[in-house]
Design an enzyme around this catalytic site. Structure first.
Site, PDB file in Angstrom:
ATOM      1  N   ARG A  53       0.827  -1.208   0.000  1.00  0.00           N
ATOM      2  CA  ARG A  53       0.000   0.000   0.000  1.00  0.00           C
ATOM      3  C   ARG A  53       0.861   1.258   0.000  1.00  0.00           C
ATOM      4  O   ARG A  53       1.808   1.362   0.784  1.00  0.00           O
ATOM      5  CB  ARG A  53      -0.913   0.007   1.227  1.00  0.00           C
ATOM      6  CG  ARG A  53      -1.985  -1.064   1.194  1.00  0.00           C
ATOM      7  CD  ARG A  53      -2.780  -1.109   2.488  1.00  0.00           C
ATOM      8  NE  ARG A  53      -3.858  -2.094   2.378  1.00  0.00           N
ATOM      9  CZ  ARG A  53      -3.709  -3.401   2.591  1.00  0.00           C
ATOM     10  NH1 ARG A  53      -2.509  -3.881   2.947  1.00  0.00           N
ATOM     11  NH2 ARG A  53      -4.714  -4.239   2.462  1.00  0.00           N
ATOM     12  N   GLU A  69       5.314 -12.306   0.806  1.00  0.00           N
ATOM     13  CA  GLU A  69       5.551 -11.311  -0.236  1.00  0.00           C
ATOM     14  C   GLU A  69       6.910 -10.635   0.022  1.00  0.00           C
ATOM     15  O   GLU A  69       6.986  -9.599   0.676  1.00  0.00           O
ATOM     16  CB  GLU A  69       4.413 -10.290  -0.247  1.00  0.00           C
ATOM     17  CG  GLU A  69       3.034 -10.907  -0.453  1.00  0.00           C
ATOM     18  CD  GLU A  69       1.912  -9.970  -0.053  1.00  0.00           C
ATOM     19  OE1 GLU A  69       1.868  -8.838  -0.571  1.00  0.00           O
ATOM     20  OE2 GLU A  69       1.083 -10.372   0.792  1.00  0.00           O
ATOM     21  N   HIS A 114       2.353 -13.095  -5.295  1.00  0.00           N
ATOM     22  CA  HIS A 114       1.311 -13.121  -4.266  1.00  0.00           C
ATOM     23  C   HIS A 114       0.671 -14.513  -4.134  1.00  0.00           C
ATOM     24  O   HIS A 114      -0.538 -14.630  -3.928  1.00  0.00           O
ATOM     25  CB  HIS A 114       0.237 -12.079  -4.595  1.00  0.00           C
ATOM     26  CG  HIS A 114      -0.467 -11.512  -3.404  1.00  0.00           C
ATOM     27  ND1 HIS A 114      -1.433 -12.203  -2.720  1.00  0.00           N
ATOM     28  CD2 HIS A 114      -0.342 -10.312  -2.775  1.00  0.00           C
ATOM     29  CE1 HIS A 114      -1.894 -11.454  -1.729  1.00  0.00           C
ATOM     30  NE2 HIS A 114      -1.242 -10.292  -1.739  1.00  0.00           N
ATOM     31  N   HIS A 146      -0.819  -2.541  -4.502  1.00  0.00           N
ATOM     32  CA  HIS A 146      -0.284  -3.551  -5.435  1.00  0.00           C
ATOM     33  C   HIS A 146      -0.235  -3.066  -6.891  1.00  0.00           C
ATOM     34  O   HIS A 146      -0.637  -3.782  -7.815  1.00  0.00           O
ATOM     35  CB  HIS A 146      -1.090  -4.833  -5.346  1.00  0.00           C
ATOM     36  CG  HIS A 146      -0.896  -5.602  -4.062  1.00  0.00           C
ATOM     37  ND1 HIS A 146       0.267  -5.507  -3.318  1.00  0.00           N
ATOM     38  CD2 HIS A 146      -1.703  -6.481  -3.406  1.00  0.00           C
ATOM     39  CE1 HIS A 146       0.152  -6.304  -2.254  1.00  0.00           C
ATOM     40  NE2 HIS A 146      -1.021  -6.899  -2.286  1.00  0.00           N
ATOM     41  N   ASP A 167      -0.772  -9.135   8.460  1.00  0.00           N
ATOM     42  CA  ASP A 167      -0.660  -8.508   7.143  1.00  0.00           C
ATOM     43  C   ASP A 167       0.457  -7.468   7.248  1.00  0.00           C
ATOM     44  O   ASP A 167       0.285  -6.317   6.870  1.00  0.00           O
ATOM     45  CB  ASP A 167      -1.985  -7.857   6.738  1.00  0.00           C
ATOM     46  CG  ASP A 167      -2.032  -7.483   5.259  1.00  0.00           C
ATOM     47  OD1 ASP A 167      -1.055  -7.795   4.538  1.00  0.00           O
ATOM     48  OD2 ASP A 167      -3.029  -6.872   4.825  1.00  0.00           O
TER      49      ASP A 167
END
Length: 345
Positions: A76, A309, A175, A101, A248
């Site tokens: 982000r 990621e 991803h 992304h 996350d």
């Protein structure tokens, strides 16, 4: 070693790489999407260990980014804008007021040029794309090459290379959602993870980095000695709560261990080892995955897969002290991440 190709929906090509040990990796030219990774369990059963759609047309939108190549910037970007060399660049907003992304037309939405290759010991695909100046708002014409290589040691190697004619942000990743139970037999609650990291990035309620790095010591974010993911699927720790009772978050690697991360499923015996020259990783535990999507081996639900990621940090565009995403004009971008699949002894 072998490469097969199949036409999908009359517009895409899916390539399947096979090694001499029975491991297979399937990749679409659309989005560079990894649709399947087939590896054996301790009993020799070869099963899929990534999440993918049952119906290929669902990859057209793919809001969960299953298996896709991500860029120009993974993660982000706060406010969908950044300042670079005294100039402000505005990006597409596709995550509230933020840019996620690479935006709605990022690298996950393009058809890549693909060239297969094969030797006695490896088989692979070279994917190339030219991202034009101001694509999704980013400066610079960027030549991008991503190489997927499958070896006879059950290694999937992802090599990322790029060069830009203007200084620009760039950090690429894949991803894929991993679930080592095989064919989605269980969630990832009991998957055991280690991460070579003593610091992670604090997030605000919108999952935007606050600019602070937190120490993992004494928290559910301390994976240095290993822990099961389910330990953090709760609201007992504020940072887990913010991520919808999961993870996350960006972990900065200490690069003190041979592997930057490991994933193990005790039931199947499968182990995945992650090595990379990237400075960190976003571990996402599919906290936002909706129920009921038709997947290749079942239906989706929360905590069904975990993403690693590997990347630099887009927070570096707004805060000091984070691994930078800036690629200088004419400078080569060269990153590698290796996923090695083994069985527990």
């Amino acid at each position: 070693m072998n490469i097969e190709s199949n036409q999908i929906l009359g517009k895409w090509t899916e390539y399947t790489l096979s090694n001499d040990l029975g491991m297979r990796v399937s990749v679409l030219d659309f989005g560079g999407i990894i649709t399947k990774i087939m590896v054996p369990d301790r009993n020799g059963n070869i099963e899929n260990v990534v999440l993918g759609y049952r119906n290929y047309q669902d990859y057209q939108t793919n809001p969960n980014y299953f298996g896709a190549l991500i860029g120009r910037v993974a993660g982000r970007i706060q406010g969908a804008s950044f300042n670079l060399n005294d100039k402000t660049y505005t990006l597409a907003k596709n995550n509230g007021d933020n840019h996620l992304h690479g935006g709605p037309d990022g690298l996950h939405q393009i058809v890549w040029d693909v060239s297969p290759f094969q030797t006695d010991e490896e088989v692979g695909l070279t994917l190339t794309h030219r991202s034009a100046d101001r694509d999704s708002g980013y400066p610079g014409n960027v030549e991008i090459k991503v190489t997927y290589t499958l070896t006879n040691h059950n290694q999937l190697i992802l090599d990322y290379a790029a060069k830009s004619d203007q200084t620009t942000p760039l950090t690429l990743t894949n991803h894929a959602y991993f679930n080592l139970s095989g064919n989605l037999k269980t969630t990832i609650h009991d998957h055991h993870v280690t991460i070579d990291s003593s610091r992670f990035v604090e997030l605000d309620p919108n999952l935007i980095p606050t600019g602070k790095l937190l120490d993992v010591e004494g928290t559910t974010f301390d994976f240095r000695g290993g822990r099961v993911l389910g330990n953090g699927f709760n609201n007992n720790f504020e940072q887990n709560k913010i991520a919808d009772s999961g993870y996350d978050h960006y972990f900065i690697f200490d690069h003190a261990e041979a592997y930057q991360a490991t994933l193990q499923d005790p039931v199947s015996g499968r182990v995945m080892l992650v090595t990379t020259n990237e400075p960190g990783v976003v571990m996402y535990t599919s906290n936002g995955l909706a129920d009921g999507l038709p997947l290749a081996e079942g239906t989706s639900r929360k905590y069904l897969g975990v993403c690693f990621e590997t990347q630099a940090s887009p927070a570096s565009l707004h805060h000091d002290g984070f691994p930078t995403v800036i690629l200088n004009a004419g400078e080569p971008y060269q990153k590698q991440t290796v996923f090695t699949f083994r069985l527990e002894n």
